[in-house]
Design an enzyme around this catalytic site. Structure first.
Site, PDB file in Angstrom:
ATOM      1  CG  HIS A   1      -1.901  -1.169   1.192  1.00  0.00           C
ATOM      2  ND1 HIS A   1      -2.577  -1.607   2.304  1.00  0.00           N
ATOM      3  CD2 HIS A   1      -2.312  -1.959   0.168  1.00  0.00           C
ATOM      4  CE1 HIS A   1      -3.364  -2.632   1.966  1.00  0.00           C
ATOM      5  NE2 HIS A   1      -3.214  -2.857   0.673  1.00  0.00           N
TER       6      HIS A   1
ATOM      7  CG  HIS B   1      -6.476  -4.118   2.076  1.00  0.00           C
ATOM      8  ND1 HIS B   1      -5.523  -5.074   1.821  1.00  0.00           N
ATOM      9  CD2 HIS B   1      -6.959  -4.402   3.318  1.00  0.00           C
ATOM     10  CE1 HIS B   1      -5.445  -5.903   2.850  1.00  0.00           C
ATOM     11  NE2 HIS B   1      -6.308  -5.516   3.772  1.00  0.00           N
TER      12      HIS B   1
HETATM   13  C1  LIG Z   1       0.658  -7.386  -5.281  1.00  0.00           C
HETATM   14  C2  LIG Z   1      -0.291  -6.334  -4.820  1.00  0.00           C
HETATM   15  C3  LIG Z   1      -1.389  -6.703  -4.063  1.00  0.00           C
HETATM   16  C4  LIG Z   1      -2.283  -5.740  -3.611  1.00  0.00           C
HETATM   17  N1  LIG Z   1      -3.443  -6.125  -2.992  1.00  0.00           N
HETATM   18  C5  LIG Z   1      -4.390  -5.206  -2.711  1.00  0.00           C
HETATM   19  C6  LIG Z   1      -5.679  -5.583  -2.266  1.00  0.00           C
HETATM   20  O1  LIG Z   1      -6.001  -6.768  -2.151  1.00  0.00           O
HETATM   21  N2  LIG Z   1      -6.584  -4.603  -1.987  1.00  0.00           N
HETATM   22  C7  LIG Z   1      -6.274  -3.287  -2.117  1.00  0.00           C
HETATM   23  O2  LIG Z   1      -7.116  -2.444  -1.811  1.00  0.00           O
HETATM   24  N3  LIG Z   1      -5.062  -2.892  -2.565  1.00  0.00           N
HETATM   25  C8  LIG Z   1      -4.140  -3.821  -2.902  1.00  0.00           C
HETATM   26  N4  LIG Z   1      -2.956  -3.432  -3.429  1.00  0.00           N
HETATM   27  C9  LIG Z   1      -2.697  -2.002  -3.548  1.00  0.00           C
HETATM   28  C10 LIG Z   1      -3.463  -1.362  -4.681  1.00  0.00           C
HETATM   29  O3  LIG Z   1      -3.559  -2.225  -5.786  1.00  0.00           O
HETATM   30  C11 LIG Z   1      -2.730  -0.083  -5.040  1.00  0.00           C
HETATM   31  O4  LIG Z   1      -2.733   0.764  -3.903  1.00  0.00           O
HETATM   32  C12 LIG Z   1      -3.356   0.695  -6.174  1.00  0.00           C
HETATM   33  O5  LIG Z   1      -3.606  -0.119  -7.301  1.00  0.00           O
HETATM   34  C13 LIG Z   1      -2.405   1.819  -6.538  1.00  0.00           C
HETATM   35  O6  LIG Z   1      -3.002   2.639  -7.480  1.00  0.00           O
HETATM   36  P1  LIG Z   1      -2.182   3.844  -8.099  1.00  0.00           P
HETATM   37  O7  LIG Z   1      -3.068   4.414  -9.144  1.00  0.00           O
HETATM   38  O8  LIG Z   1      -1.679   4.719  -7.027  1.00  0.00           O
HETATM   39  O9  LIG Z   1      -0.883   3.183  -8.751  1.00  0.00           O
HETATM   40  P2  LIG Z   1      -0.731   1.978  -9.763  1.00  0.00           P
HETATM   41  O10 LIG Z   1      -1.971   1.141  -9.773  1.00  0.00           O
HETATM   42  O11 LIG Z   1       0.539   1.311  -9.430  1.00  0.00           O
HETATM   43  O12 LIG Z   1      -0.664   2.662 -11.193  1.00  0.00           O
HETATM   44  C14 LIG Z   1       0.432   3.369 -11.658  1.00  0.00           C
HETATM   45  C15 LIG Z   1       0.540   3.149 -13.147  1.00  0.00           C
HETATM   46  O13 LIG Z   1       1.489   4.070 -13.668  1.00  0.00           O
HETATM   47  C16 LIG Z   1       2.357   3.373 -14.531  1.00  0.00           C
HETATM   48  N5  LIG Z   1       3.642   4.080 -14.566  1.00  0.00           N
HETATM   49  C17 LIG Z   1       4.505   4.317 -13.567  1.00  0.00           C
HETATM   50  N6  LIG Z   1       5.569   5.009 -14.000  1.00  0.00           N
HETATM   51  C18 LIG Z   1       5.359   5.229 -15.326  1.00  0.00           C
HETATM   52  C19 LIG Z   1       6.099   5.894 -16.346  1.00  0.00           C
HETATM   53  N7  LIG Z   1       7.269   6.499 -16.104  1.00  0.00           N
HETATM   54  N8  LIG Z   1       5.589   5.908 -17.603  1.00  0.00           N
HETATM   55  C20 LIG Z   1       4.401   5.310 -17.874  1.00  0.00           C
HETATM   56  N9  LIG Z   1       3.654   4.681 -16.944  1.00  0.00           N
HETATM   57  C21 LIG Z   1       4.134   4.642 -15.689  1.00  0.00           C
HETATM   58  C22 LIG Z   1       2.448   1.983 -13.934  1.00  0.00           C
HETATM   59  O14 LIG Z   1       2.880   1.056 -14.898  1.00  0.00           O
HETATM   60  C23 LIG Z   1       1.014   1.755 -13.523  1.00  0.00           C
HETATM   61  O15 LIG Z   1       0.265   1.263 -14.598  1.00  0.00           O
HETATM   62  C24 LIG Z   1      -2.045  -4.374  -3.896  1.00  0.00           C
HETATM   63  C25 LIG Z   1      -0.941  -3.998  -4.675  1.00  0.00           C
HETATM   64  C26 LIG Z   1      -0.075  -4.969  -5.142  1.00  0.00           C
HETATM   65  C27 LIG Z   1       1.091  -4.562  -5.983  1.00  0.00           C
END
Ligand SMILES: Cc1cc2nc3c(=O)[nH]c(=O)nc-3n(C[C@H](O)[C@H](O)[C@H](O)COP(=O)(O)OP(=O)(O)OC[C@H]3O[C@@H](n4cnc5c(N)ncnc54)[C@H](O)[C@@H]3O)c2cc1C
Length: 529
Positions: free
Chosen positions: A459, A503
């Site tokens: 997270h 989460h």
């Molecule tokens: C293994 C795992 C299990 C998890 N389990 C849970 C769960 O069960 N329940 C829950 O609530 N949360 C869970 N989480 C956490 C949750 O999924 C994340 O908090 C959430 O998806 C994050 O969203 P975000 O938009 O902040 O980032 P992300 O979803 O990580 O999105 C960021 C995006 O930006 C892209 N990116 C980054 N840098 C660049 C760049 N320079 N150029 C182009 N693209 C780029 C990445 O590829 C990605 O597609 C889990 C996470 C993981 C990794």
């Protein structure tokens, strides 16, 4: 690719996982190779929602009220509840009529997995035995015991990609470029306005320009990395790397995560838990159940079945915020064949894990909900291809150690209930490498154990902190605009000023829904919402 039970296998792929690692430390992840924690992140359309365990939680109302008290107008629970409702279609029959807390028309389906072990029910019975209510943790209160709500429909994953992008893919105003790595945001230095983005696609550098504004959603590692490479970040740090400073802001600071202790597995005598050896045994029906009818234990994400939110400091208080989550897994974490690779366990830890490969069991992951420790992310080079340095600083603040030990003790008391004893549950009391000199079950022993089997719950948040413009620790304002820069917002987990008590996936969907409304309001389209 997407089989809920073996969700952790997705992390093995270099194509869809960024495979970050934290900087080596002598304070945590001591049971991992090189004392580094593996930090997976989705490198795929839909980001980490494609790799995650699909656990759907919102956190508590007070999480958001605290954000508002920090000066983030519009982010109190009464303000954000409508977005939690808007984003979901709740498929859990008994919650569908609760229109105060739940929605039935949103793009993201939330349901119970289609299978439960008898241990999951026993865990809830244990909760009752200990005096806790059984409740909907996405409703009024969150302290209590519950089956997991998951972002699934008919036994399959609902990622942000599936929920939002797929239905919109034929829109003429949506253009998605795949296999494109953003290098930096282009900023006009005279006007301090973000004007475009530079990215690499198939070794070509491409620039695109924005007529209105740019919204960065690269997550809590990617967004601060891109901002810093664009000249927005701590002046001293950027100077060291020869990056022209556009705006001095504390980008990359305030890194938070939920860390758990990964060493609490109980063994049981009977074959009542989910065990991979049984799942892949062709004489059992599990594969067929999943392939033909999307049912059976394979629909349970990572064997996670239930959770408890508890307040270890005020055990009789049942409202307000919890400080620990107990995540219940209907299988042995110890003994899992894939997890040691995913977690990056070292050889000594592997040996402990291997002892339990043939046993049946269950696990509780005690997870610290409100860490007081803060980490940071820093660049190691002026180059998007060089992964940043990640320092989570788990257990830096002694209060975090104390709360975690309370959580471990609470988990052990679940194992002592009649409900769990019915299955002959026995705690696996391994002494972890490096902890041999501490008396088993003492405070110091558990501190050593948690620093050895420190397990991220993935997270990562807080590195582009939201706060009022006057807050020197803030990177974006409450409308998610980067402070001091025109035409640039951040909307992802990085903006959380304080990590929520749950989460993070659903709260980040909420952030995105609220951002969409703010963008519409700011550009005069608000009556279309
Ligand atoms: C293994 C795992 C299990 C998890 N389990 C849970 C769960 O069960 N329940 C829950 O609530 N949360 C869970 N989480 C956490 C949750 O999924 C994340 O908090 C959430 O998806 C994050 O969203 P975000 O938009 O902040 O980032 P992300 O979803 O990580 O999105 C960021 C995006 O930006 C892209 N990116 C980054 N840098 C660049 C760049 N320079 N150029 C182009 N693209 C780029 C990445 O590829 C990605 O597609 C889990 C996470 C993981 C990794």
């Amino acid at each position: 690719m997407d089989i809920p039970l073996i969700v952790h296998m997705l992390q093995l792929s270099n194509d869809i996982n960024w495979k970050y690692q934290t900087k080596s430390s002598n304070k945590y992840c001591l049971g991992m190779k090189g004392n580094r924690c593996n930090w997976p992140r989705g490198k795929v359309m839909g980001g980490s929602s494609v790799l995650n365990y699909m656990i759907a939680t919102r956190g508590g109302a007070e999480d958001y009220d605290r954000w508002a008290k920090m000066g983030n107008e519009g982010w109190a629970y009464k303000d954000v509840l409508k977005y939690f409702k808007k984003l979901e279609t709740i498929d859990i029959p008994e919650l569908q009529s609760d229109n105060i807390y739940h929605g039935t028309k949103g793009p993201l389906h939330i349901s119970y997995p289609l299978f439960r072990t008898p241990l999951a029910k026993a865990f809830l019975d244990a909760g009752k035995e200990l005096g806790y209510p059984l409740l909907d943790y996405n409703g009024k209160n969150i302290i209590g015991f519950s089956y997991l709500q998951t972002t699934m429909v008919n036994g399959t994953r609902m990622s942000s990609n599936r929920a939002y992008l797929h239905p919109a893919r034929n829109r003429r105003n949506l253009h998605v470029t795949r296999e494109s790595m953003v290098k930096k945001v282009l900023i006009n230095r005279h006007t301090n306005r973000a004007i475009g983005v530079e990215f690499i696609k198939h070794r070509q550098i491409i620039r695109v320009f924005a007529s209105k504004e740019i919204i960065l959603c690269a997550g809590a590692i990617g967004s601060p990395q891109i901002l810093m490479l664009s000249g927005i970040g701590p002046t001293k740090h950027l100077n060291e790397l020869g990056i022209d400073v556009v705006r001095d802001l504390p980008v990359g600071e305030n890194l938070m995560d939920h860390v758990a202790f990964g060493g609490l597995t109980w063994t049981v005598d009977d074959p009542v838990s989910i065990r991979i050896a049984d799942i892949i045994n062709p004489t059992y029906p599990y594969m067929k159940d999943f392939l033909m009818t999307k049912s059976g234990p394979i629909t349970v994400p990572g064997a996670c079945e239930a959770l408890a939110f508890i307040d270890t400091k005020h055990s009789t208080k049942l409202d307000g915020l919890p400080d620990m989550e107990l995540l219940f897994i209907g299988g042995g974490l110890k003994g899992d064949m894939i997890l040691p690779i995913v977690m990056g366990l070292n050889n000594a830890m592997h040996q402990i894990w291997n002892k339990y490969i043939t046993t049946y069991g269950w696990t509780i992951l005690p997870m610290l909900l409100k860490p007081e420790s803060r980490g940071r992310i820093r660049l190691l080079a002026n180059d998007i291809n060089v992964k940043p340095e990640i320092i989570p600083n788990y257990f830096d603040n002694p209060n975090d150690v104390k709360t975690m030990i309370n959580g471990i003790k609470a988990a052990i008391s679940v194992g002592r209930t009649k409900a769990m004893k019915l299955f002959g549950s026995r705690l696996t009391n391994d002494t972890y490498p490096g902890c041999e000199n501490y008396e088993y079950d003492s405070y110091d022993y558990w501190e050593c154990a948690m620093r050895t089997v420190s397990l991220t719950i993935y997270h990562f948040t807080g590195t582009c902190k939201m706060g009022p413009k006057e807050d020197p620790t803030a990177v974006v304002d409450p409308r998610l605009k980067v402070i001091g820069i025109q035409g640039l917002r951040v909307a992802d987990g990085s903006i959380m000023p304080e990590i929520i008590s749950g989460h993070t996936n659903i709260p980040i969907f909420m952030i995105a829904e609220k951002l969409a409304d703010m963008v519409k309001e700011d550009w005069g389209y608000s009556n279309e919402s």
